[in-house]
Design a protein around this motif. Structure first.
Motif, mmCIF file in Angstrom:
data_model
loop_
_atom_site.group_PDB
_atom_site.id
_atom_site.type_symbol
_atom_site.label_atom_id
_atom_site.label_comp_id
_atom_site.label_asym_id
_atom_site.label_seq_id
_atom_site.Cartn_x
_atom_site.Cartn_y
_atom_site.Cartn_z
ATOM 1 N N HIS A 103 0.850 -1.189 0.000
ATOM 2 C CA HIS A 103 0.000 0.000 0.000
ATOM 3 C C HIS A 103 0.891 1.247 0.000
ATOM 4 O O HIS A 103 2.041 1.209 0.423
ATOM 5 C CB HIS A 103 -0.912 0.034 1.232
ATOM 6 C CG HIS A 103 -2.123 -0.832 1.108
ATOM 7 N ND1 HIS A 103 -2.048 -2.209 1.126
ATOM 8 C CD2 HIS A 103 -3.437 -0.528 0.945
ATOM 9 C CE1 HIS A 103 -3.268 -2.709 0.995
ATOM 10 N NE2 HIS A 103 -4.122 -1.720 0.886
ATOM 11 N N GLY A 104 0.316 2.349 -0.480
ATOM 12 C CA GLY A 104 1.040 3.613 -0.431
ATOM 13 C C GLY A 104 2.162 3.719 -1.433
ATOM 14 O O GLY A 104 3.128 4.451 -1.213
ATOM 15 N N GLY A 105 2.054 2.992 -2.562
ATOM 16 C CA GLY A 105 3.067 3.091 -3.601
ATOM 17 C C GLY A 105 2.814 4.279 -4.518
ATOM 18 O O GLY A 105 1.750 4.896 -4.491
ATOM 19 N N CYS A 110 -0.770 9.064 -11.830
ATOM 20 C CA CYS A 110 -0.883 10.409 -11.251
ATOM 21 C C CYS A 110 0.318 10.801 -10.402
ATOM 22 O O CYS A 110 0.467 11.965 -10.034
ATOM 23 C CB CYS A 110 -2.159 10.525 -10.418
ATOM 24 S SG CYS A 110 -2.171 9.504 -8.912
ATOM 25 N N GLY A 111 1.177 9.822 -10.066
ATOM 26 C CA GLY A 111 2.377 10.130 -9.300
ATOM 27 C C GLY A 111 2.155 10.280 -7.811
ATOM 28 O O GLY A 111 3.103 10.548 -7.063
ATOM 29 N N LYS A 112 0.911 10.090 -7.345
ATOM 30 C CA LYS A 112 0.617 10.205 -5.917
ATOM 31 C C LYS A 112 0.908 8.879 -5.217
ATOM 32 O O LYS A 112 0.875 7.814 -5.824
ATOM 33 C CB LYS A 112 -0.850 10.597 -5.697
ATOM 34 C CG LYS A 112 -1.260 11.896 -6.386
ATOM 35 C CD LYS A 112 -0.571 13.103 -5.778
ATOM 36 C CE LYS A 112 -1.081 14.396 -6.407
ATOM 37 N NZ LYS A 112 -0.425 15.592 -5.841
ATOM 38 N N LYS A 113 1.151 8.972 -3.903
ATOM 39 C CA LYS A 113 1.444 7.768 -3.112
ATOM 40 C C LYS A 113 0.139 7.082 -2.709
ATOM 41 O O LYS A 113 -0.172 6.920 -1.529
ATOM 42 C CB LYS A 113 2.255 8.145 -1.868
ATOM 43 C CG LYS A 113 3.641 8.672 -2.151
ATOM 44 C CD LYS A 113 4.640 7.551 -2.367
ATOM 45 C CE LYS A 113 4.993 6.843 -1.087
ATOM 46 N NZ LYS A 113 6.032 5.810 -1.277
ATOM 47 N N GLU A 114 -0.644 6.683 -3.711
ATOM 48 C CA GLU A 114 -1.970 6.109 -3.472
ATOM 49 C C GLU A 114 -2.128 4.746 -4.131
ATOM 50 O O GLU A 114 -3.229 4.217 -4.211
ATOM 51 C CB GLU A 114 -3.054 7.057 -3.997
ATOM 52 C CG GLU A 114 -3.094 8.419 -3.329
ATOM 53 C CD GLU A 114 -3.653 8.366 -1.916
ATOM 54 O OE1 GLU A 114 -4.289 7.356 -1.570
ATOM 55 O OE2 GLU A 114 -3.451 9.331 -1.158
ATOM 56 N N LEU A 115 -1.030 4.153 -4.608
ATOM 57 C CA LEU A 115 -1.106 2.864 -5.291
ATOM 58 C C LEU A 115 -1.193 1.737 -4.265
ATOM 59 O O LEU A 115 -0.534 1.777 -3.227
ATOM 60 C CB LEU A 115 0.133 2.666 -6.166
ATOM 61 C CG LEU A 115 0.056 1.534 -7.198
ATOM 62 C CD1 LEU A 115 -0.920 1.901 -8.308
ATOM 63 C CD2 LEU A 115 1.436 1.247 -7.779
ATOM 64 N N PHE A 116 -2.015 0.721 -4.563
ATOM 65 C CA PHE A 116 -2.089 -0.439 -3.682
ATOM 66 C C PHE A 116 -2.372 -1.692 -4.498
ATOM 67 O O PHE A 116 -2.782 -1.628 -5.655
ATOM 68 C CB PHE A 116 -3.161 -0.250 -2.602
ATOM 69 C CG PHE A 116 -4.582 -0.303 -3.111
ATOM 70 C CD1 PHE A 116 -5.338 -1.461 -2.999
ATOM 71 C CD2 PHE A 116 -5.165 0.811 -3.702
ATOM 72 C CE1 PHE A 116 -6.643 -1.512 -3.465
ATOM 73 C CE2 PHE A 116 -6.476 0.774 -4.167
ATOM 74 C CZ PHE A 116 -7.217 -0.400 -4.049
ATOM 75 N N SER A 129 -5.935 4.465 -5.376
ATOM 76 C CA SER A 129 -7.106 4.650 -4.513
ATOM 77 C C SER A 129 -7.853 5.945 -4.813
ATOM 78 O O SER A 129 -8.943 6.163 -4.302
ATOM 79 C CB SER A 129 -6.680 4.631 -3.039
ATOM 80 O OG SER A 129 -5.795 5.703 -2.760
ATOM 81 N N ARG A 130 -7.281 6.788 -5.675
ATOM 82 C CA ARG A 130 -7.961 8.040 -6.043
ATOM 83 C C ARG A 130 -8.959 7.757 -7.170
ATOM 84 O O ARG A 130 -8.813 8.216 -8.299
ATOM 85 C CB ARG A 130 -6.947 9.090 -6.481
ATOM 86 C CG ARG A 130 -5.915 9.443 -5.433
ATOM 87 C CD ARG A 130 -4.843 10.350 -6.006
ATOM 88 N NE ARG A 130 -5.381 11.644 -6.361
ATOM 89 C CZ ARG A 130 -4.999 12.335 -7.432
ATOM 90 N NH1 ARG A 130 -4.115 11.832 -8.266
ATOM 91 N NH2 ARG A 130 -5.514 13.523 -7.682
ATOM 92 N N SER A 368 -10.336 10.005 0.218
ATOM 93 C CA SER A 368 -9.331 9.652 1.225
ATOM 94 C C SER A 368 -7.983 10.321 1.005
ATOM 95 O O SER A 368 -7.213 10.503 1.942
ATOM 96 C CB SER A 368 -9.157 8.135 1.273
ATOM 97 O OG SER A 368 -8.770 7.630 0.015
ATOM 98 N N ARG A 369 -7.683 10.696 -0.234
ATOM 99 C CA ARG A 369 -6.391 11.338 -0.492
ATOM 100 C C ARG A 369 -6.267 12.664 0.247
ATOM 101 O O ARG A 369 -5.178 13.067 0.658
ATOM 102 C CB ARG A 369 -6.216 11.563 -1.997
ATOM 103 C CG ARG A 369 -4.920 12.263 -2.378
ATOM 104 C CD ARG A 369 -4.780 12.348 -3.880
ATOM 105 N NE ARG A 369 -5.844 13.106 -4.501
ATOM 106 C CZ ARG A 369 -5.838 14.437 -4.631
ATOM 107 N NH1 ARG A 369 -4.827 15.147 -4.165
ATOM 108 N NH2 ARG A 369 -6.828 15.060 -5.240
#
Length: 568
Positions: A103-105, A110-116, A129-130, A368-369
Motif C-alpha cells: 500500500h502507499g506506492g 498520477c504520481g501520488k502515493k496512493e497505489l495499492f 485509490s484516487r 481519502s487522499r
C-alpha cells in the motif's frame, strides 16, 4: 530436441504421420515455435523433389501438421497467468516505493502515493485509490507493456527474471522433448518466510492539546472560494449529512428494526437506538433530487462532479446522484477529531436493485487522499477516554447490534482495509477487542493469512500422499494454476494458533518429500494495530452456530451468550 514422434501422433492421422516421419524424422528443432515456423516455409526444404504433384502433397501435409499443432501450443495468456501467479508485487516491484503491505506506492499515472495491491497484497493488479480523480488500474503484465513500453516477449522475460524463472527452460517445459523428462526452470531458492512489516509507517497521533473548533457553517461558507480541496470537500459532505438529518426518518427506523435493532424487542439496545436516531441520517430516493438542487444552490456543479457527489456530463443521467438505491440510504458520518465537520460518509443502501451486486450495499462518499475518513464511532470522546476498551465490529449494522457495556466504545470498521494503516496509530496505548464475523473472511481480516506456496511437477503431484490433498482442488483455501507440467499451488491458512496444526500437516508433508516451498504472511488487523502501539489486542470468537456475525447473533436471540451484562 523436440519429440517429432509425439507431435506427429497427436497432430496427424496415422497415414500422414508415417509419411512425414519418412522424410523428416531426423530433423532437429529446439522449440515448437521454431518447428511451426519451419512448417510455414517448407518450399526451400523440398527443393530436392522433382515431381510437382508429390511436392504439393508434402506441402499440404505440412500445412495440415501446422494446423494440427496449434491446439498443442500453450496460449500466451496462460503463460502470463502463470508468471503473474508467482509474483508478489509488494516484494518483486520495489520501484513503486511501497509504504507498507503493498500500500502507499507511487501511482504510475498520477504520481501520488496512493497505489495499492488489492486482496491484501495478493492480487496481480495494481490500483490507485484516487478513484474519483485518477482511477488507474492495471495488471502487472500490462503495467510492463504500457507504462514501461516493453514488447510482449520482453515483458514476459522481465516477469520471469523477477521471480527467478529461466524463461527459455520454462517454455521448454511446456513442450515434449527427447532430451529430458522433467525440466526444472525455477532458480533454486532457499526456503524463506516473508513477513510484511510496517517499519516505515508514520502513524497518526491524537493531539490531546489541539483545540476543538465549533465551525459556524454559514459564516465559513462565505470563505468557500478561498478554501483548499480538503476544506471544500468537508463543507460539501457536511452539507449532505446535515440535510440527511432533516428528512423524514421513518424508513431509516423501519430498516434498522428489520435487522432486529430495536429497543422495544431488546431494551439493552436503547443507547444504540438513540445513537441511530441522533447521529445517522436518511435520504430517500425522493430526497435525492431535492438534495442535488440544494447543493447546486451552494456549490458549483464542477466541484460536485469533482468530489464524486453527482455524475458528469457524459453519464446516462448527467448530474444525478452518484449512487443508486431502490429505496434510500442511511447516512453514516465520519467525524473530524478536531471540529464539528464531517470528513466522509457511508451510505447504507436499504434496498439493492436486482442488478446491483452486494458490494454496493454500503458505498462511500469519501476522498481519502485529502480527507481521510475515520470509522463511525472513532471520535474525540473515544480517544480522550482513559482505561476504556475499544471494540471493533465489521460495519455499522454489527456495531448497532451490540449492547453498550461499561467503559467500552464501539467502532465500525470495514475489515483490514477499513482504515489507513497510518491511522492505526490512534489506537496507541489503547485496549482493543476485535469482534469480527466468525466466517473465514472475518477471521482472515482479524488474524491475517499465512500462505504456503509450492510448485509441483506432475510426477510429484501424482505421489499418493500429495494426490490425496491436491489433485481434487475444491477447497476454497487452496488455489492452483497449471501450465504444462507444473502445477503451482497456494494454500492459505488463517494466521492463528487455532490453525497451526493443520498448517504443520501440509508443511511437514512437503518437508518429508524434500519439496521446495515458500511461506508468506499477510498481517491481519490484530497485528497491524499492535504494530501501531496498542496496549493489547484480542480477537473475540464464539460458536458460529450462534450466528456468523453480531447482527445474526442478535436476530437469533443469542446476543447474551456472547456478551457480559451490559447497560442500555
Amino acid at each position: 530436441m523436440l519429440d517429432l514422434q509425439y507431435y506427429t501422433k497427436h497432430a496427424l492421422n496415422e497415414e500422414d504421420a508415417a509419411l512425414f516421419l519418412k522424410h523428416f524424422k531426423n530433423d532437429k528443432y529446439n522449440s515448437l515455435y521454431a518447428f511451426i515456423k519451419q512448417l510455414e516455409n517448407m518450399d526451400n526444404k523440398l527443393s530436392w523433389i522433382n515431381k510437382q504433384e508429390y511436392k504439393i502433397k508434402l506441402l499440404e501435409l505440412c500445412n495440415r501438421f501446422k494446423l494440427g499443432l496449434e491446439p498443442l501450443v500453450i496460449p500466451i495468456n496462460q503463460k502470463i497467468e502463470f508468471l503473474e501467479s508467482q509474483i508478489n508485487i509488494g516484494i518483486d516491484f520495489p520501484e513503486f516505493q511501497w509504504k507498507n503491505n503493498a500500500h502507499g506506492g507511487i501511482c504510475p499515472s498520477c504520481g501520488k502515493k496512493e497505489l495499492f495491491v488489492p486482496n491484501h497484497g495478493e492480487s496481480n493488479f495494481i490500483k490507485c485509490s484516487r478513484e474519483n480523480k485518477c482511477g488507474y488500474k492495471s495488471s502487472i503484465y500490462n503495467y510492463l507493456r504500457k507504462e514501461k513500453g516493453l514488447q510482449t516477449i520482453d515483458a514476459l522475460l522481465e516477469l520471469a527474471k523477477r521471480i527467478g524463472i529461466d524463461f527459455d527452460l520454462y517454455q521448454k517445459s511446456l513442450e515434449v522433448h527427447l532430451d529430458t523428462e522433467q525440466i526444472n526452470f525455477k532458480v533454486p531458492k532457499k526456503v524463506s518466510s516473508t513477513v510484511t512489516t510496517n517499519n516505515e509507517v508514520t502513524y497518526t497521533k491524537f493531539d490531546v492539546n489541539k483545540k476543538y473548533t465549533e465551525v459556524n457553517f454559514s459564516k465559513t461558507l462565505e470563505l468557500y472560494s478561498n478554501m483548499n480541496e480538503k476544506q471544500k470537500f468537508m463543507m460539501i459532505v457536511t452539507s449532505i449529512y446535515e440535510y440527511s438529518l432533516t428528512s423524514n426518518q421513518k424508513k431509516k427506523i423501519k430498516y434498522y428494526k428489520s435487522r432486529g435493532i430495536s429497543a422495544l424487542t431488546y431494551t439493552k439496545l436503547l443507547s444504540k437506538v438513540n445513537l441511530i436516531n441522533t447521529k445517522v441520517g436518511y435520504l430517500s430516493i425522493d430526497d435525492l433530487e431535492n438534495l442535488i438542487n440544494h447543493l447546486k444552490e451552494i456549490y458549483s456543479t464542477e466541484d460536485l462532479i469533482h468530489f464524486g457527489v453527482i455524475n458528469d456530463d457524459n453519464h446516462k443521467y448527467p448530474h444525478s446522484f452518484k449512487h443508486y438505491s431502490e429505496e434510500g440510504f442511511c447516512v453514516i458520518p465520519s467525524f473530524d477529531l478536531y471540529s464539528n465537520m464531517v470528513t466522509g460518509l457511508k451510505l447504507r443502501n436499504t434496498k439493492l436493485a436486482q442488478w446491483q451486486s452486494k458490494n454496493l450495499k454500503e458505498p462511500e462518499l469519501s476522498f481519502s487522499r485529502i480527507a481521510s475518513p475515520l470509522p463511525f464511532g472513532l471520535t474525540r470522546e473515544v480517544l480522550q477516554s482513559k482505561n476504556s476498551i475499544i471494540r471493533l465490529q465489521e460495519g455499522s449494522i454489527d456495531s448497532f447490534s451490540l449492547p453498550i457495556m461499561h467503559n467500552t466504545y464501539d467502532v465500525s470498521i470495514a475489515g483490514v482495509n477499513g482504515m489507513r494503516i497510518e491511522d492505526y496509530g490512534l489506537f496507541e496505548n489503547k485496549e482493543i477487542e476485535i469482534w469480527f464475523d466468525q466466517d473465514y473472511a472475518g477471521q482472515k481480516s482479524a488474524y491475517g493469512i499465512k500462505t504456503l506456496n509450492v510448485s509441483l511437477s506432475s510426477t510429484e503431484l501424482s505421489h499418493y500422499s500429495l494426490l490425496m490433498k491436491y489433485q481434487d482442488l475444491n477447497d476454497s483455501n487452496i488455489t492452483s494454476s497449471k501450465v504444462g507440467d507444473i502445477t503451482n499451488i497456494k494454500i492459505q491458512f488463517i494466521n492463528s494458533d487455532i490453525y497451526l496444526d493443520e498448517f504443520n500437516k501440509h508443511l511437514n508433508l512437503f518437508k518429508d518429500k524434500n519439496i521446495n516451498y515458500d511461506i508468506s504472511i499477510s498481517k491481519g488487523i490484530k497485528d497491524l494495530i499492535l504494530d501501531a502501539g496498542a496496549k493489547n489486542v484480542s480477537v473475540k470468537t464464539w460458536d458460529i452456530e450462534l450466528g456468523s456475525d453480531i447482527n445474526e447473533v442478535l436476530q437469533k436471540n443469542n446476543i447474551e451468550k456472547i456478551t457480559t451484562p451490559s447497560i442500555g
